[in-house]
Design a protein around this motif. Structure first.
Motif, mmCIF file in Angstrom:
data_model
loop_
_atom_site.group_PDB
_atom_site.id
_atom_site.type_symbol
_atom_site.label_atom_id
_atom_site.label_comp_id
_atom_site.label_asym_id
_atom_site.label_seq_id
_atom_site.Cartn_x
_atom_site.Cartn_y
_atom_site.Cartn_z
ATOM 1 N N TYR A 1 -2.877 -8.520 -5.837
ATOM 2 C CA TYR A 1 -2.048 -8.631 -4.632
ATOM 3 C C TYR A 1 -2.858 -8.239 -3.403
ATOM 4 O O TYR A 1 -2.825 -8.891 -2.379
ATOM 5 C CB TYR A 1 -0.829 -7.707 -4.717
ATOM 6 C CG TYR A 1 0.206 -8.100 -5.741
ATOM 7 C CD1 TYR A 1 0.144 -9.323 -6.397
ATOM 8 C CD2 TYR A 1 1.257 -7.250 -6.038
ATOM 9 C CE1 TYR A 1 1.101 -9.668 -7.336
ATOM 10 C CE2 TYR A 1 2.218 -7.594 -6.976
ATOM 11 C CZ TYR A 1 2.127 -8.798 -7.630
ATOM 12 O OH TYR A 1 3.077 -9.129 -8.545
ATOM 13 N N GLU B 1 -6.135 -8.130 -3.096
ATOM 14 C CA GLU B 1 -7.206 -9.108 -2.849
ATOM 15 C C GLU B 1 -6.664 -10.336 -2.137
ATOM 16 O O GLU B 1 -7.257 -10.825 -1.178
ATOM 17 C CB GLU B 1 -7.843 -9.530 -4.177
ATOM 18 C CG GLU B 1 -8.792 -8.512 -4.753
ATOM 19 C CD GLU B 1 -9.378 -8.974 -6.071
ATOM 20 O OE1 GLU B 1 -10.327 -8.339 -6.535
ATOM 21 O OE2 GLU B 1 -8.885 -9.963 -6.640
ATOM 22 N N ALA B 2 -5.518 -10.836 -2.634
ATOM 23 C CA ALA B 2 -4.947 -12.049 -2.046
ATOM 24 C C ALA B 2 -4.667 -11.835 -0.563
ATOM 25 O O ALA B 2 -4.974 -12.682 0.264
ATOM 26 C CB ALA B 2 -3.668 -12.427 -2.771
ATOM 27 N N SER B 3 -4.100 -10.665 -0.254
ATOM 28 C CA SER B 3 -3.748 -10.389 1.134
ATOM 29 C C SER B 3 -4.987 -10.293 2.015
ATOM 30 O O SER B 3 -5.066 -10.901 3.080
ATOM 31 C CB SER B 3 -2.940 -9.099 1.214
ATOM 32 O OG SER B 3 -2.729 -8.746 2.553
ATOM 33 N N LEU B 4 -5.990 -9.545 1.546
ATOM 34 C CA LEU B 4 -7.205 -9.380 2.346
ATOM 35 C C LEU B 4 -7.938 -10.710 2.499
ATOM 36 O O LEU B 4 -8.500 -11.004 3.550
ATOM 37 C CB LEU B 4 -8.120 -8.331 1.704
ATOM 38 C CG LEU B 4 -7.572 -6.904 1.721
ATOM 39 C CD1 LEU B 4 -8.461 -5.983 0.912
ATOM 40 C CD2 LEU B 4 -7.430 -6.393 3.138
ATOM 41 N N LEU C 1 -6.723 -13.510 2.839
ATOM 42 C CA LEU C 1 -6.074 -14.349 3.850
ATOM 43 C C LEU C 1 -6.412 -13.872 5.255
ATOM 44 O O LEU C 1 -5.938 -14.432 6.232
ATOM 45 C CB LEU C 1 -4.565 -14.330 3.655
ATOM 46 C CG LEU C 1 -4.040 -15.136 2.465
ATOM 47 C CD1 LEU C 1 -2.594 -14.798 2.192
ATOM 48 C CD2 LEU C 1 -4.186 -16.621 2.729
ATOM 49 N N GLY C 2 -7.180 -12.796 5.338
ATOM 50 C CA GLY C 2 -7.544 -12.273 6.641
ATOM 51 C C GLY C 2 -6.547 -11.253 7.171
ATOM 52 O O GLY C 2 -6.609 -10.873 8.329
ATOM 53 N N ALA C 3 -5.600 -10.829 6.307
ATOM 54 C CA ALA C 3 -4.660 -9.806 6.752
ATOM 55 C C ALA C 3 -5.397 -8.473 6.852
ATOM 56 O O ALA C 3 -6.307 -8.210 6.072
ATOM 57 C CB ALA C 3 -3.491 -9.696 5.783
ATOM 58 N N ARG D 1 -1.699 -3.988 7.358
ATOM 59 C CA ARG D 1 -0.649 -4.962 7.050
ATOM 60 C C ARG D 1 -0.518 -5.134 5.540
ATOM 61 O O ARG D 1 0.596 -5.205 5.004
ATOM 62 C CB ARG D 1 -0.980 -6.302 7.704
ATOM 63 C CG ARG D 1 0.155 -7.282 7.578
ATOM 64 C CD ARG D 1 -0.099 -8.590 8.303
ATOM 65 N NE ARG D 1 0.768 -9.621 7.775
ATOM 66 C CZ ARG D 1 2.031 -9.797 8.137
ATOM 67 N NH1 ARG D 1 2.556 -9.008 9.040
ATOM 68 N NH2 ARG D 1 2.764 -10.749 7.597
ATOM 69 N N THR D 2 -1.662 -5.184 4.853
ATOM 70 C CA THR D 2 -1.651 -5.282 3.394
ATOM 71 C C THR D 2 -0.879 -4.117 2.798
ATOM 72 O O THR D 2 -0.060 -4.277 1.902
ATOM 73 C CB THR D 2 -3.096 -5.266 2.870
ATOM 74 O OG1 THR D 2 -3.824 -6.305 3.513
ATOM 75 C CG2 THR D 2 -3.136 -5.487 1.373
ATOM 76 N N LYS E 1 3.038 -4.476 3.983
ATOM 77 C CA LYS E 1 3.789 -5.677 3.611
ATOM 78 C C LYS E 1 3.656 -6.014 2.126
ATOM 79 O O LYS E 1 4.504 -6.693 1.576
ATOM 80 C CB LYS E 1 3.292 -6.872 4.451
ATOM 81 C CG LYS E 1 3.588 -6.754 5.916
ATOM 82 C CD LYS E 1 5.066 -6.986 6.177
ATOM 83 C CE LYS E 1 5.398 -6.603 7.609
ATOM 84 N NZ LYS E 1 6.809 -6.766 7.916
ATOM 85 N N VAL E 2 2.575 -5.598 1.499
ATOM 86 C CA VAL E 2 2.369 -5.990 0.100
ATOM 87 C C VAL E 2 2.404 -4.782 -0.837
ATOM 88 O O VAL E 2 3.154 -4.753 -1.806
ATOM 89 C CB VAL E 2 1.036 -6.755 -0.066
ATOM 90 C CG1 VAL E 2 0.804 -7.084 -1.528
ATOM 91 C CG2 VAL E 2 1.059 -8.025 0.759
#
Lengths: 250, 274
Positions: free
Chosen positions: B162, B164-167, B169-171, B175-176, B179-180
């Protein structure tokens, strides 16, 4: 035109040198496959391209990687902007435990998009590009975890496309999927290869042969051979490449 | 002795120990309810306390709720913050080991020591007096290890993918986190809060030393008060009324059982999510 230019790249995990003096140029709007036996450094190389290796402690990079002319390892690089430009799809489908809509909208929202109508449009376009719109348009508010493995992976591709990257990195994107789902993803990649520059790490030689324009063969942290895919599979220059693609090791 | 006989004896012993554990629990519950339920009435639950025993336990219920609320208000952000620091930001090293060691040691200290410390430090040194504030701050220290550890466990159980996916995306990292990571950790964090509630409801020694025992509803955080458990302790220890003590005990048991069920419920929803 080249979208990525790598010059004399060395990469270290602690004291171990995982990549040795890699130099290569990757063409825009084409599919480049990275192949090689486990531990050859192909995934490590891929993760250098969007600096995901930064998450691992004790790693070090020497040399330069230029993406559209900009050195992404220079001190003042905006990593957020870099990762927006260079999207990534992982080995295991990893949708967030949120609705389908929220999964796609997460990226654009992270980059400051708040307008509802714009977000809805991005969600629709991204899902269409990832060939998932028809299957999901009636259940956008349902959890993404209810989708099948193949659908989840296409969702992850849609999620990556939603922030409008130019380059798409894929780390063995079909290794967790069944053959039917794999085939759909491969068709999707061929379609996306017309508009995006795709770099894909794959364990499947057939997959590399089927979908890629260029193929790079990594072995023991070195780039052994890099050429047009047809040339690599028909007339490899090096004996290691030939032995690997004919299945004699790896 | 033949093998078969030995097996039989062992079987019986194992069965007996299981029976004994259940019997003790049922025995205590049955006893408390048998002695206490008769006294419980709407009047007993909602009237204020009178020294002539004509009143009820309403102030104690309110004080318990106040103390629970205030303690959670203090310990939740602190525990979550420390857990996030240890799991997401700090590098494994001397400092993290020291923090882990400190919180583990905190968990092993008898609760009356916390009470003593709270009484000296919060009521006297900081001048908060015997008050809800002193009590809640003392409970904050006592609850911190539980809150920290449950949140840490929750954060650890979140798939790395989760993040990794967020980071990827450039978040941003923040925020990661908000939000995650934190939303996924919420069931675990809730479990920690419920365990804390149970602890505040059941604790006596660490509470009456800094909170005092005044039997009216506190009007501000600087007022003293009396929680249900402390009330029960006083009624029994001073021999004021065993009838009232059992009734209070019955109310307390029901509250604690409810808490345990809630905790289980949240735990199971967390496991389903994984």
């Amino acid at each position: 035109m080249n979208c990525i230019e790598v010059n004399n790249l060395d990469f270290y995990y602690g004291d171990t040198k995982a990549l040795k003096d890699i130099s290569m140029e990757i063409k825009e709007k084409s599919i480049t496959a990275l192949i090689g036996p486990s531990g050859c450094g192909k995934s490590t190389f891929l993760k250098c391209l969007n600096r995901m290796n930064d998450l691992i402690e004790g790693t070090k990079v020497d040399g330069e990687i230029l993406i559209y002319g900009e050195d992404i390892y220079k001190g003042d690089v905006d990593i957020t902007a870099l990762r927006r430009n260079v999207g990534m799809v992982f080995q295991k489908p990893n949708p967030f435990p949120m609705s389908i809509y929220d999964n796609i909208a997460y990226g654009p929202k992270s980059h400051g998009e708040k307008r509802k109508d714009v977000l809805m449009e991005i969600v629709e376009t991204s899902l269409k590009k990832a060939a998932l719109w028809e299957e999901t348009k009636d259940r956008l508010n349902k959890s993404a975890l209810g989708l099948s493995g193949g659908q989840q992976q296409r969702l992850c591709i849609a999620r990556a496309l939603a922030v409008e990257p130019k380059i798409l990195l894929m780390d063995e994107p079909t290794s967790a999927l069944d053959p039917m789902a794999t085939q759909r993803i491969e068709e999707l990649m061929e379609e996306l290869g017309k508009d995006y520059s795709i770099v894909i790490v794959t364990h499947s030689m057939q997959q590399a042969a089927r979908i890629s324009d260029e193929t790079a063969f990594f072995y023991l942290g070195e780039l052994m051979e890099y050429d047009k895919t047809r040339r690599i599979f028909e007339k490899p220059k090096r004996s290691e490449t030939e032995r690997y693609i004919t299945g004699r090791f790896g | 002795m033949s093998r078969r006989n030995l097996d039989r004896i062992l079987d019986t012993l194992i069965w007996l120990s299981a029976f004994f554990s259940v019997a003790v629990l049922l025995g205590i519950l049955g006893f408390v309810f048998y002695k206490g339920l008769g006294k419980i009435s709407l009047h007993f639950l909602t009237a204020s306390y009178k020294t002539d025993l004509s009143g009820g336990i309403w102030p104690m219920i309110v004080t318990t709720v106040y103390l629970v609320g205030l303690s959670l208000l203090f310990v939740t952000p602190l525990g979550i913050g420390a857990a996030i620091y240890l799991e997401e930001y700090a590098k494994e090293g001397k400092l993290t080991r020291l923090i882990t060691f400190a919180t583990e040691s905190l968990a092993g200290i008898p609760s009356i020591i916390y009470g003593l410390f709270g009484m000296i430090f919060f009521t006297t040194v900081l001048g908060f007096g015997f008050s809800l504030l002193s009590g809640a701050l003392t409970m904050m220290i006592l609850l911190l290890p539980t809150m920290l550890r449950t949140t840490q466990e929750a954060l650890r159980s979140i798939p790395r993918e989760y993040k990794e996916a967020s980071l990827a995306l450039g978040a941003s990292r923040l925020r990661t986190l908000f939000k995650v990571i934190l939303p996924s950790a919420l069931p675990g964090i809730t479990t920690g809060m419920l365990l804390s509630i149970g602890r505040v409801v059941g604790e006596t020694a660490a509470i009456y030393l800094p909170l005092g025992m005044y039997y009216e509803i506190p009007k501000s955080v600087f007022d003293s008060g009396r929680t249900l458990s402390v009330h029960l302790y006083l009624l029994a220890k001073e021999g004021i009324s065993f009838e009232h003590a059992y009734a209070t005990a019955a109310v307390l048991v029901v509250v604690v059982l409810l808490m345990n069920q809630l905790t289980k419920f949240f735990k199971s929803t967390m496991e389903v999510k994984k």
